[in-house]
Design a protein around this motif. Structure first.
Motif, mmCIF file in Angstrom:
data_model
loop_
_atom_site.group_PDB
_atom_site.id
_atom_site.type_symbol
_atom_site.label_atom_id
_atom_site.label_comp_id
_atom_site.label_asym_id
_atom_site.label_seq_id
_atom_site.Cartn_x
_atom_site.Cartn_y
_atom_site.Cartn_z
ATOM 1 N N TYR A 184 -45.558 -22.416 26.627
ATOM 2 C CA TYR A 184 -45.793 -23.707 25.983
ATOM 3 C C TYR A 184 -46.564 -24.646 26.911
ATOM 4 C CZ TYR A 184 -42.325 -22.350 22.490
ATOM 5 O OH TYR A 184 -41.646 -21.691 21.483
ATOM 6 N N THR A 185 -47.359 -25.518 26.286
ATOM 7 C CA THR A 185 -48.031 -26.584 27.021
ATOM 8 C C THR A 185 -47.102 -27.791 27.107
ATOM 9 O OG1 THR A 185 -48.995 -27.599 25.044
ATOM 10 C CG2 THR A 185 -50.230 -25.787 26.076
ATOM 11 N N ALA A 186 -47.540 -28.807 27.832
ATOM 12 C CA ALA A 186 -46.733 -30.023 27.951
ATOM 13 C C ALA A 186 -46.554 -30.708 26.611
ATOM 14 C CB ALA A 186 -47.393 -30.974 28.952
ATOM 15 N N GLU A 187 -47.501 -30.480 25.682
ATOM 16 C CA GLU A 187 -47.411 -31.087 24.354
ATOM 17 C C GLU A 187 -46.620 -30.226 23.375
ATOM 18 O OE1 GLU A 187 -50.522 -32.476 26.768
ATOM 19 O OE2 GLU A 187 -50.357 -30.450 25.900
ATOM 20 N N GLY A 188 -46.096 -29.086 23.844
ATOM 21 C CA GLY A 188 -45.310 -28.222 22.987
ATOM 22 C C GLY A 188 -46.107 -27.195 22.207
ATOM 23 N N ARG A 189 -47.397 -27.046 22.514
ATOM 24 C CA ARG A 189 -48.202 -26.046 21.835
ATOM 25 C C ARG A 189 -47.927 -24.658 22.420
ATOM 26 N NH1 ARG A 189 -52.216 -30.146 22.649
ATOM 27 N NH2 ARG A 189 -52.722 -31.236 20.706
ATOM 28 N N THR A 190 -47.917 -23.671 21.562
ATOM 29 C CA THR A 190 -47.691 -22.296 22.015
ATOM 30 C C THR A 190 -48.985 -21.715 22.564
ATOM 31 O OG1 THR A 190 -46.005 -22.010 20.307
ATOM 32 C CG2 THR A 190 -46.873 -20.018 21.335
ATOM 33 N N ARG A 191 -48.925 -21.137 23.738
ATOM 34 C CA ARG A 191 -50.099 -20.533 24.367
ATOM 35 C C ARG A 191 -49.997 -19.008 24.445
ATOM 36 N NH1 ARG A 191 -52.739 -23.906 23.005
ATOM 37 N NH2 ARG A 191 -53.839 -25.523 24.170
ATOM 38 N N GLY A 192 -48.946 -18.447 23.920
ATOM 39 C CA GLY A 192 -48.769 -16.999 23.914
ATOM 40 C C GLY A 192 -47.315 -16.670 23.673
ATOM 41 N N SER A 193 -47.083 -15.600 22.931
ATOM 42 C CA SER A 193 -45.691 -15.254 22.636
ATOM 43 C C SER A 193 -45.569 -13.765 22.373
ATOM 44 C CB SER A 193 -45.174 -16.039 21.420
ATOM 45 O OG SER A 193 -45.900 -15.683 20.261
ATOM 46 N N ALA A 194 -44.352 -13.266 22.507
ATOM 47 C CA ALA A 194 -44.037 -11.871 22.203
ATOM 48 C C ALA A 194 -42.622 -11.827 21.646
ATOM 49 C CB ALA A 194 -44.148 -10.995 23.451
ATOM 50 N N VAL A 195 -42.434 -11.006 20.630
ATOM 51 C CA VAL A 195 -41.119 -10.864 19.991
ATOM 52 C C VAL A 195 -40.692 -9.408 20.094
ATOM 53 C CG1 VAL A 195 -39.810 -11.046 17.848
ATOM 54 C CG2 VAL A 195 -41.525 -12.784 18.416
ATOM 55 N N GLN A 196 -39.440 -9.201 20.474
ATOM 56 C CA GLN A 196 -38.901 -7.854 20.624
ATOM 57 C C GLN A 196 -37.703 -7.677 19.696
ATOM 58 O OE1 GLN A 196 -36.512 -7.389 24.007
ATOM 59 N NE2 GLN A 196 -36.484 -5.170 23.989
ATOM 60 N N ARG A 197 -37.782 -6.695 18.835
ATOM 61 C CA ARG A 197 -36.642 -6.372 17.976
ATOM 62 C C ARG A 197 -35.616 -5.589 18.789
ATOM 63 N NH1 ARG A 197 -36.682 -2.699 12.416
ATOM 64 N NH2 ARG A 197 -34.433 -2.792 12.037
ATOM 65 N N LEU A 198 -34.354 -5.925 18.623
ATOM 66 C CA LEU A 198 -33.293 -5.287 19.392
ATOM 67 C C LEU A 198 -32.637 -4.166 18.580
ATOM 68 C CD1 LEU A 198 -31.580 -8.396 21.019
ATOM 69 C CD2 LEU A 198 -33.488 -7.020 21.862
ATOM 70 N N TYR A 199 -32.360 -3.066 19.275
ATOM 71 C CA TYR A 199 -31.727 -1.898 18.647
ATOM 72 C C TYR A 199 -30.389 -1.635 19.312
ATOM 73 C CZ TYR A 199 -36.389 -1.084 16.773
ATOM 74 O OH TYR A 199 -37.593 -1.225 16.137
ATOM 75 N N LYS A 200 -29.419 -1.300 18.513
ATOM 76 C CA LYS A 200 -28.092 -1.014 19.049
ATOM 77 C C LYS A 200 -28.070 0.383 19.672
ATOM 78 C CE LYS A 200 -25.693 -4.025 15.767
ATOM 79 N NZ LYS A 200 -24.660 -4.159 14.724
ATOM 80 N N GLY A 201 -27.209 0.514 20.676
ATOM 81 C CA GLY A 201 -27.082 1.821 21.305
ATOM 82 C C GLY A 201 -27.202 1.736 22.804
ATOM 83 N N ASN A 202 -27.907 2.689 23.385
ATOM 84 C CA ASN A 202 -27.997 2.806 24.838
ATOM 85 C C ASN A 202 -28.819 1.674 25.456
ATOM 86 O OD1 ASN A 202 -26.548 5.206 24.700
ATOM 87 N ND2 ASN A 202 -28.408 6.446 24.487
ATOM 88 N N ARG A 203 -28.653 1.518 26.730
ATOM 89 C CA ARG A 203 -29.408 0.538 27.518
ATOM 90 C C ARG A 203 -30.901 0.871 27.450
ATOM 91 N NH1 ARG A 203 -30.300 0.804 33.430
ATOM 92 N NH2 ARG A 203 -30.571 -1.293 34.309
#
Length: 300
Positions: A184-203
């Motif tokens: 995020y910038t100081a004004e709250g604008r997004t400058r890059g993002s990544a989303v990870q879906r979580l799966y149950k089970g092993n590490r």
């Protein structure tokens, strides 16, 4: 390669049918090898960048021959006369050209591997660790402070690296959970993002990088992205490391101006990559062209 050699054979066959009565300059066999090498490379280029008109005409190579000081007449007459000698073998010329091309390619590969080693060394020395956390456990809303981390960037830019392991236990009764990472910038604008879906089970291991512009001031990491009224929670994050890797040009500067190293592979100094001062220290590391003799990348 076979189809190209076949096309060459047809080309040379056409060339050998061209015969003029005027004088010509005979081309030495060692020069023929170089000419054939350049013709082969031109052929490879034309495969990717076709030229309209005389695709396999000998005239197509006239500018190439001119660089050696010869004409198409000199080339065709030399081949015509050479084939009349029992000692002359056209395949020897072609094999010599291919061998030279392979030597050039190996030389380029060596230089690229050395440059890659220099790049990786500079980046390794200049990469900063911004955050490290060995264990984060989320078992209830009481752990809400652990669900969201904010990492100040303090003027850092380049690439932000995020690495960790996560374990979403089967005891967790929430569906469609995600981890989210955003700049995020100081004004709250997004400058890059990544989303990870979580799966149950092993590490599981998760790693990602986000390009970071100079106006980004913070990295926000949200674990789980749980709803306001979650069910039973059981998420574990361990071995979290956040790093900042500067652009390569800045990495060179940090290595040479800050640490005052001069990069060396064997006895060769790569002066392009270091600050030239009398008190600079040699940074020696093994050539990437040789098998490693130890685990250490750098020998100081």
């Amino acid at each position: 390669m076979g189809s190209r050699i076949l096309r060459w054979t047809i080309l040379i066959g056409v060339a050998l049918t061209v015969f003029a009565c005027k004088g010509y300059k005979q081309i030495p066999e060692e020069t023929l090898v170089d000419i054939f090498k350049d013709m082969y490379e031109l052929n490879a280029y034309l495969d990717k960048h076709p030229v309209r008109g005389a695709r396999d005409s000998i005239d197509l190579y006239e500018p190439l021959l001119a660089e050696y000081g010869y004409t198409t007449e000199d080339f065709t007459r030399t081949l015509t006369e050479a084939t009349r000698r029992k000692s002359f073998r056209l395949t020897d010329i072609v094999d010599g050209a291919i061998a030279k091309m392979e030597m050039e390619r190996e030389g380029i590969d060596r230089e690229l591997r050395i440059v890659e080693r220099i790049d990786s060394t500079a980046l390794a020395y200049s990469t900063r660790e911004l955050l490290r956390d060995s264990l984060i456990t989320i078992r209830s809303m009481a752990d809400s402070a652990s669900m969201r981390l904010v990492v100040p960037l303090d003027g850092q830019y380049g690439r932000i690296g995020i690495d960790y392991y996560y374990t979403l236990d089967s005891l967790d009764r929430n569906d469609n959970l995600q981890n989210r990472h955003a700049l995020y910038t100081a004004e709250g604008r997004t400058r890059g993002s990544a989303v990870q879906r979580l799966y149950k089970g092993n590490r599981r291991l998760y790693t990602t990088t986000l390009p970071c512009s100079e106006d980004a001031v913070e990295l926000e990491i949200t674990f789980g992205n749980y709803p306001d009224r979650p069910k039973r929670m059981h998420l574990t994050i361990d071995s979290l490391v956040v790093t900042c890797q500067p652009p390569l040009s800045q990495a060179y500067e940090l290595l040479s101006y800050t640490y005052r190293y001069r990069l060396m592979i064997g006895d060769r100094e790569y002066k392009t990559f270091y600050y030239d001062e009398e008190n600079s220290r040699p940074l020696r590391f093994p050539s990437p062209l040789l098998p490693p003799q130890c685990d250490s990348l750098v020998e100081r």
